[in-house]
Scaffold this active site. Sequence first.
Site, short mmCIF file in Angstrom:
data_model
loop_
_atom_site.label_atom_id
_atom_site.label_comp_id
_atom_site.label_asym_id
_atom_site.label_seq_id
_atom_site.Cartn_x
_atom_site.Cartn_y
_atom_site.Cartn_z
N ARG A 177 0.82 -1.21 0.00
CA ARG A 177 0.00 0.00 0.00
C ARG A 177 0.86 1.27 0.00
NH1 ARG A 177 -5.05 -2.03 3.75
NH2 ARG A 177 -6.25 -2.79 1.98
N GLY A 214 -13.75 -3.39 -0.14
CA GLY A 214 -15.13 -2.90 -0.02
C GLY A 214 -15.44 -1.81 -1.03
N GLY A 217 -10.98 -8.00 -1.72
CA GLY A 217 -9.75 -8.23 -0.96
C GLY A 217 -9.22 -9.64 -1.11
P1 ADP Z 1 -13.58 -10.85 -1.85
O1 ADP Z 1 -12.90 -10.42 -0.56
O2 ADP Z 1 -12.60 -11.05 -2.96
O3 ADP Z 1 -14.72 -9.94 -2.19
P2 ADP Z 1 -15.33 -12.65 -0.49
O4 ADP Z 1 -15.04 -11.91 0.77
O5 ADP Z 1 -16.67 -12.53 -1.07
O6 ADP Z 1 -14.23 -12.27 -1.59
O7 ADP Z 1 -15.08 -14.21 -0.27
C1 ADP Z 1 -13.84 -14.73 0.10
C2 ADP Z 1 -13.98 -15.95 0.95
O8 ADP Z 1 -14.88 -16.88 0.39
C3 ADP Z 1 -12.67 -16.68 1.08
O9 ADP Z 1 -12.23 -16.57 2.41
C4 ADP Z 1 -12.97 -18.10 0.69
O10 ADP Z 1 -12.38 -19.06 1.52
C5 ADP Z 1 -14.48 -18.16 0.81
N1 ADP Z 1 -15.05 -19.22 -0.01
C6 ADP Z 1 -14.87 -19.43 -1.33
N2 ADP Z 1 -15.50 -20.53 -1.74
C7 ADP Z 1 -16.11 -21.07 -0.66
C8 ADP Z 1 -16.91 -22.23 -0.44
N3 ADP Z 1 -17.21 -23.07 -1.43
N4 ADP Z 1 -17.35 -22.46 0.82
C9 ADP Z 1 -17.04 -21.62 1.81
N5 ADP Z 1 -16.30 -20.50 1.66
C10 ADP Z 1 -15.83 -20.23 0.45
MG MG Z 2 -13.76 -10.24 1.40
#
Ligand code: ADP
Ligand code: MG
Length: 404
Positions: free
Chosen positions: A38, A375, A352
């Site tokens: 960052r 976010g 993230g």
């Molecule tokens: P981002 O931060 O990129 O927006 P999210 O916060 O929506 O992504 O989701 C990330 C989390 O989703 C990860 O910690 C991952 O382990 C979890 N995840 C992905 N696939 C599954 C699954 N099939 N079951 C449970 N958790 C999952």
């Molecule tokens: Mg997330």
Amino acid sequence: MTKRTVRDFDWRGKRALVRVDFNVPFERGTRRISDDVRIREALPTIAYLREQGASVVLCAHLGRPDGKRDANLQLEPVAERLSELLGAPVPYVNDAVGDEARAAAETLEPGGVLLLENVRFWPEEERNDPAFAAALASLADAYVNDAFGTAHRAHASTEGAAHHLPAMAGLLMEKEIAFLGGILESPARPLAALLGGAKVSDKLQVLGRLIGHADELFVGGGMAGTFLKAQGCEIGASLLEENLTGFCAETMERAAAASTPITLPEDVVVAERIEEGAPTEAVPVGAIPPGAMILDIGPRAAERYARRLAAMGSVVWNGPMGVFEVEPFHRGTQAVAEALAASGAVTVIGGGSTAEAVARFGFAERMSHVSTGGGASLEFLEGKELPGVAALDDAEDSRRSAGT
Ligand code: ADP
Ligand code: MG
């Protein structure tokens, strides 16, 4: 929406108040920075301002001190690291709007850089207190926001201060708006959206914004379970948002009618425990054993997603395809990341965890853009106006006031 940028201002002899995202992680229980990405991301804007003859007053937050001073959240180690990266001294003051901050800002020479204290030590920051915002603004001649990661918050240093000064986007902020805005406004077609992550409920609004806009939508991750259930599949012990199965069924129909077909995985990797080395099985979605959890998209789905995504003009990706943090549930996420890295498509990564996954597999450099705001990138893709962006001057206004 085109915003004024640091390149639309004559900086000679001027002082800039620059809001940056220095919310870096530390090694547990120490004041040693464990990842300075960052800080590095802010360097182009700081370097540009110095080259143009400006002096630079940096303002940032660290952690959640909740309006109180906290010795563990002072920004001094960040000033030290920034000084190393710039090869120039970066004085730090234990103050943001008081006499000490003012004196330090006023004695800066052109090219000088100063870092103020963690702005969240003052309760006025998160309240967007007008007097506090005015006091911050009074330290400088112009305001620059380069902290995309906090642009979805209307705080004094991210929003309020912008109303008191000529206000423009830094180079990182400009890049974020260009890539994320490009996906929403003028994407190279066909445009695919790849959505994953844990929950459907986190992605309702993004789904809403992209249906009818994207040419195809691919679903993976934990959120796939609720979609599969809505299609009549038995999903064992997988993550399920029972109250959203109706929404998922409607969304599939609405999307098809709006020419944004939603593609679900045809097979999945299941296990009974989220544990390294747990016994796993790849099964078609019609044959998920009771007691099993979907923890990744299956090899056939991964291969198909990868092949189809590689043929797109642009791809926006938010949410990992599986529990990528735990082997062997990382394969689907790794496969699509690899395909995107190798493709000629404009690839925009938001979220993230998704950014973390892309970095972990070594593909970050080969994406067109990896957003620095988790976010904030999600809210941007939902079509919301971010307060920290909205408060900046429009490009047209700045041209008019410059008389061109
Ligand atoms: P981002 O931060 O990129 O927006 P999210 O916060 O929506 O992504 O989701 C990330 C989390 O989703 C990860 O910690 C991952 O382990 C979890 N995840 C992905 N696939 C599954 C699954 N099939 N079951 C449970 N958790 C999952
Ligand atoms: Mg997330």
